[in-house]
Design an enzyme around this catalytic site. Structure first.
Site, PDB file in Angstrom:
ATOM      1  CE  LYS A 219      -0.337  24.437  76.426  1.00 58.87           C
ATOM      2  NZ  LYS A 219      -0.104  23.323  75.511  1.00 58.87           N
ATOM      3  N   PRO A 220       1.582  26.186  72.252  1.00 60.94           N
ATOM      4  CG  PRO A 220       2.876  25.136  70.592  1.00 60.94           C
ATOM      5  CD  PRO A 220       2.979  25.965  71.853  1.00 60.94           C
TER       6      PRO A 220
ATOM      7  CB  SER B  59     -12.415  23.243  76.206  1.00 64.22           C
ATOM      8  OG  SER B  59     -11.416  23.157  77.196  1.00 64.22           O
TER       9      SER B  59
ATOM     10  CB  CYS C  46     -14.872  27.062  68.365  1.00 69.53           C
ATOM     11  SG  CYS C  46     -14.265  28.317  67.251  1.00 69.53           S
TER      12      CYS C  46
ATOM     13  CD  GLU D  79     -12.142  34.544  70.551  1.00 76.61           C
ATOM     14  OE1 GLU D  79     -13.175  33.910  70.292  1.00 76.61           O
ATOM     15  OE2 GLU D  79     -12.009  35.759  70.345  1.00 76.61           O
ATOM     16  CG  LEU D  80     -13.652  30.320  76.526  1.00 77.76           C
ATOM     17  CD1 LEU D  80     -14.290  30.509  77.887  1.00 77.76           C
ATOM     18  CD2 LEU D  80     -12.255  29.746  76.667  1.00 77.76           C
TER      19      LEU D  80
ATOM     20  CD  GLU E 133     -17.113  22.888  71.397  1.00 78.60           C
ATOM     21  OE1 GLU E 133     -16.506  22.653  72.457  1.00 78.60           O
ATOM     22  OE2 GLU E 133     -16.802  23.822  70.645  1.00 78.60           O
TER      23      GLU E 133
HETATM   24  P1  NAP Z   1      -8.426  22.470  75.269  1.00 84.68           P
HETATM   25  O1  NAP Z   1      -8.374  21.081  75.753  1.00 84.68           O
HETATM   26  O2  NAP Z   1      -9.106  23.491  76.093  1.00 84.68           O
HETATM   27  O3  NAP Z   1      -6.912  22.885  75.003  1.00 84.68           O
HETATM   28  C1  NAP Z   1      -6.564  24.144  74.470  1.00 84.68           C
HETATM   29  C2  NAP Z   1      -5.176  24.502  74.913  1.00 84.68           C
HETATM   30  O4  NAP Z   1      -5.153  24.624  76.324  1.00 84.68           O
HETATM   31  C3  NAP Z   1      -4.117  23.464  74.558  1.00 84.68           C
HETATM   32  O5  NAP Z   1      -2.923  24.132  74.254  1.00 84.68           O
HETATM   33  C4  NAP Z   1      -3.980  22.691  75.861  1.00 84.68           C
HETATM   34  O6  NAP Z   1      -2.726  22.085  76.033  1.00 84.68           O
HETATM   35  C5  NAP Z   1      -4.124  23.830  76.849  1.00 84.68           C
HETATM   36  N1  NAP Z   1      -4.473  23.427  78.206  1.00 84.68           N
HETATM   37  C6  NAP Z   1      -5.302  22.442  78.618  1.00 84.68           C
HETATM   38  N2  NAP Z   1      -5.345  22.414  79.973  1.00 84.68           N
HETATM   39  C7  NAP Z   1      -4.517  23.395  80.424  1.00 84.68           C
HETATM   40  C8  NAP Z   1      -4.121  23.862  81.710  1.00 84.68           C
HETATM   41  N3  NAP Z   1      -4.588  23.330  82.816  1.00 84.68           N
HETATM   42  N4  NAP Z   1      -3.234  24.876  81.759  1.00 84.68           N
HETATM   43  C9  NAP Z   1      -2.748  25.430  80.641  1.00 84.68           C
HETATM   44  N5  NAP Z   1      -3.080  25.031  79.399  1.00 84.68           N
HETATM   45  C10 NAP Z   1      -3.963  24.033  79.295  1.00 84.68           C
HETATM   46  O7  NAP Z   1      -9.095  22.585  73.839  1.00 84.68           O
HETATM   47  P2  NAP Z   1      -8.757  21.776  72.522  1.00 84.68           P
HETATM   48  O8  NAP Z   1      -9.310  20.401  72.665  1.00 84.68           O
HETATM   49  O9  NAP Z   1      -7.327  21.942  72.139  1.00 84.68           O
HETATM   50  O10 NAP Z   1      -9.589  22.617  71.450  1.00 84.68           O
HETATM   51  C11 NAP Z   1     -10.920  22.444  71.255  1.00 84.68           C
HETATM   52  C12 NAP Z   1     -11.734  23.489  71.997  1.00 84.68           C
HETATM   53  O11 NAP Z   1     -11.318  24.775  71.593  1.00 84.68           O
HETATM   54  C13 NAP Z   1     -13.193  23.399  71.668  1.00 84.68           C
HETATM   55  O12 NAP Z   1     -13.950  23.573  72.821  1.00 84.68           O
HETATM   56  C14 NAP Z   1     -13.392  24.574  70.712  1.00 84.68           C
HETATM   57  O13 NAP Z   1     -14.705  25.056  70.663  1.00 84.68           O
HETATM   58  C15 NAP Z   1     -12.448  25.571  71.255  1.00 84.68           C
HETATM   59  N6  NAP Z   1     -12.084  26.568  70.238  1.00 84.68           N
HETATM   60  C16 NAP Z   1     -12.565  27.839  70.373  1.00 84.68           C
HETATM   61  C17 NAP Z   1     -12.278  28.786  69.404  1.00 84.68           C
HETATM   62  C18 NAP Z   1     -12.796  30.184  69.509  1.00 84.68           C
HETATM   63  O14 NAP Z   1     -12.304  31.036  68.803  1.00 84.68           O
HETATM   64  N7  NAP Z   1     -13.771  30.465  70.368  1.00 84.68           N
HETATM   65  C19 NAP Z   1     -11.465  28.442  68.317  1.00 84.68           C
HETATM   66  C20 NAP Z   1     -10.981  27.147  68.214  1.00 84.68           C
HETATM   67  C21 NAP Z   1     -11.304  26.222  69.204  1.00 84.68           C
HETATM   68  P3  NAP Z   1      -2.410  20.564  75.639  1.00 84.68           P
HETATM   69  O15 NAP Z   1      -2.601  20.481  74.169  1.00 84.68           O
HETATM   70  O16 NAP Z   1      -1.001  20.420  76.055  1.00 84.68           O
HETATM   71  O17 NAP Z   1      -3.368  19.721  76.400  1.00 84.68           O
END
Ligand code: NAP
Length: 490
Positions: A183-184, A238, A293, A259-260, A390
């Site tokens: 699920k991207p 996140s 991240c 990976e958060l 962040e």
């Molecule tokens: P996000 O809001 O947590 O979303 C990530 C993914 O989760 C998206 O595909 C999103 O779908 C999905 N999602 C959100 N709520 C969900 C739920 N209730 N059930 C299932 N899936 C759900 O994060 P983001 O804004 O895309 O990315 C930024 C975050 O990622 C930052 O906090 C960053 O630090 C972190 N990150 C971490 C790493 C690492 O390796 N540690 C690498 C890259 C990014 P939708 O798009 O459909 O909302």
């Protein structure tokens, strides 16, 4: 038409990819995907919900029965072919990333190299998954540990690295013999779909790699985390969402890797090579417009070099070229959306209200939309929102410290523990500081630490598990131990 920018138009897919079929329509309508640089609608994609996700999981389960029995050598060849196709289509894939995510094209090309490297690395690792023969406690016994693929894996990925966050999971999963439903992020599905097209061309069998599209995030997430046939959740995103997915996965006790988010400190000691530090800080901060991240979220500078370094950083930030990532020479693209810009503004306002000084940038960019000026802000204090959360944008907060002990205490004063960076020429200080930092990764005299050969991941509330390196494939394997008795000595 965006599609016209691609050499290979069939990489511009407008459908979900489930069980080897392109699903152009579902009963739940379509949603519009926008280019963050222009606000234009790029494409409308089908919305998948429970039924489509369940079907993807069930077909992945069926596919797993066969794929897990294919020899490691054959799996390695198929994943390697996928790698080669990604490299061959680098330009088109990079264009897709820039269109849907906004990062400058040069960075998007870099992401494709990085994404491809995981397919190459894990195609090689596929052949090196070995078990163990363990000396038994009785002479009639033999003890053997086997490593077996865990089963159907569900990957949920973020928008900031639309290709690499998928291949870092799919590479090891498929190499290990698992199948995967991805699920991207709803904002960046086009790159995922192009990867699916290339996987199919590489010979990845039907059902082994599916992509569900849409913006029905929670219903799809509920199925992925709740379905008994899914044995593994691999998530990048996140901390907030990771916590929810972990709780949901607890019901069926799934193996999880997470990976958060991060809140990376970057420490510059007075004895550092300042030229190296300036380049490292700019790399660690402004890559992907600060939306990484492992972006330096707090730059901690020792007293004696504070003003000098701050001035150099501000001058360099002011020179960065902002614009549409498709234009030549652009270094800072748009942020992903209006909400992201709003968060940056809020963090900055809070810092300035608390006494911080803006040295460069500080406002929405004249280009409008989701563009924000590369910003350097000095005299930031640890208690400010900008240093606690962040920020995920092109804003560099500078903090001040007196000595090593204070720098370490400040760096560790956070619930996050993904990456940290330090700049120094003193070997003993480097060892002490690196050991004391509570993070999964430490960059020393560099702002660029990501590589397929190294274990990527966080501690504390930044995650569970590691991706990449020879450790990465273990996340997709189970250990089964055979206790074999009756080998009675003659
Ligand atoms: P996000 O809001 O947590 O979303 C990530 C993914 O989760 C998206 O595909 C999103 O779908 C999905 N999602 C959100 N709520 C969900 C739920 N209730 N059930 C299932 N899936 C759900 O994060 P983001 O804004 O895309 O990315 C930024 C975050 O990622 C930052 O906090 C960053 O630090 C972190 N990150 C971490 C790493 C690492 O390796 N540690 C690498 C890259 C990014 P939708 O798009 O459909 O909302």
């Amino acid at each position: 038409m965006s599609m016209d920018l691609l050499k290979d138009k069939s990489l511009f897919r407008q459908a979900a990819f489930i069980n080897g079929q392109w699903v152009e329509q579902t009963a739940h309508g379509k949603y519009a995907l926008r280019n963050p640089a222009t606000g234009e609608v790029l494409v409308e994609l089908p919305v998948c919900r429970e039924a489509e996700t369940e079907f993807a999981i069930e077909s992945a389960h069926e596919a797993f029965q066969r794929w897990s029995k294919v020899t490691a050598k054959q799996r390695a060849e198929i994943v390697n072919r996928w790698y080669q196709l990604v490299v061959e289509h680098k330009e088109d894939l990079a264009t897709l990333i820039t269109l849907e995510e906004g990062k400058p094209l040069a960075e998007a090309r870099g992401e494709i190299d990085y994404a491809a490297s995981f397919l190459q690395w894990f195609s090689e690792e596929a052949k090196r998954v070995r078990g163990d023969v363990i000396p038994a406690p009785k002479d009639s016994q033999r003890i053997v540990a086997l490593k077996q693929p865990i089963g159907v894996c569900a990957a949920i990925t973020p928008w900031n690295f639309p290709a690499a966050m998928i291949t870092r999971k799919a590479g090891p999963a498929l190499a290990a013999g698992c199948s995967m439903v991805v699920k991207p992020a709803s904002q960046t599905p086009l790159t995922a779909l192009a990867l699916a097209e290339l996987a199919q061309r590489a010979g990845v069998p039907t059902g082994v790699f599916s992509v569900v599209t849409g913006n029905a995030t929670r219903p799809v997430g509920n199925v992925l985390t709740g379905h008994p046939l899914v044995r593994k959740i691999t998530f990048t995103g996140s901390t907030e969402v990771g916590r929810v997915l972990l709780a949901q996965s607890a019901e069926t006790i799934k193996k999880c890797s997470m990976e958060l988010g991060g809140n990376a400190p970057l420490i510059v000691f007075e004895d550092a090579d300042l030229d190296l530090a300036v380049e490292g800080i700019l790399n660690a901060k402004f890559r992907n417009t600060g939306q990484s991240c492992i972006a330096a979220n707090r730059v901690l500078i020792q007293d004696g070099i504070y003003e000098q370094l701050a001035a150099r950083l501000a001058a360099r930030a002011a020179e960065l070229k902002v614009g549409n990532g498709l234009e030549a020479g652009v270094q800072i693209g748009p942020m992903i959306d209006e909400a992201a810009v709003g968060k940056v503004e809020e963090h900055l306002q809070n810092a300035v209200a608390g006494g911080a000084r803006v040295l460069a940038g500080g406002r929405r960019h004249a280009l409008g939309g989701a563009f924000f000026e590369p910003t350097v802000v000095a005299d930031v204090a640890l208690g400010m929102t900008i240093a606690r959360e962040e920020t995920f944008g092109p804003v560099m907060p500078l903090l001040r410290f007196r000595d090593e002990a204070e720098a370490i205490a400040m760096a560790n004063d956070t619930d996050f523990g993904l990456a940290a960076y330090l700049f120094s020429k003193d070997a003993a200080r480097i060892w002490r500081t690196a050991e004391a930092l509570e993070t999964g990764m430490v960059g020393i005299n560099t702002g660029l630490i990501s590589s397929e050969v190294a274990p990527f991941g966080g501690i504390k509330q930044s995650g569970l598990g590691r991706e990449g390196s020879h450790y990465g494939i273990d996340e997709f394997l189970e250990i089964k131990y055979l206790c074999w008795d009756g080998v009675t000595p003659v």
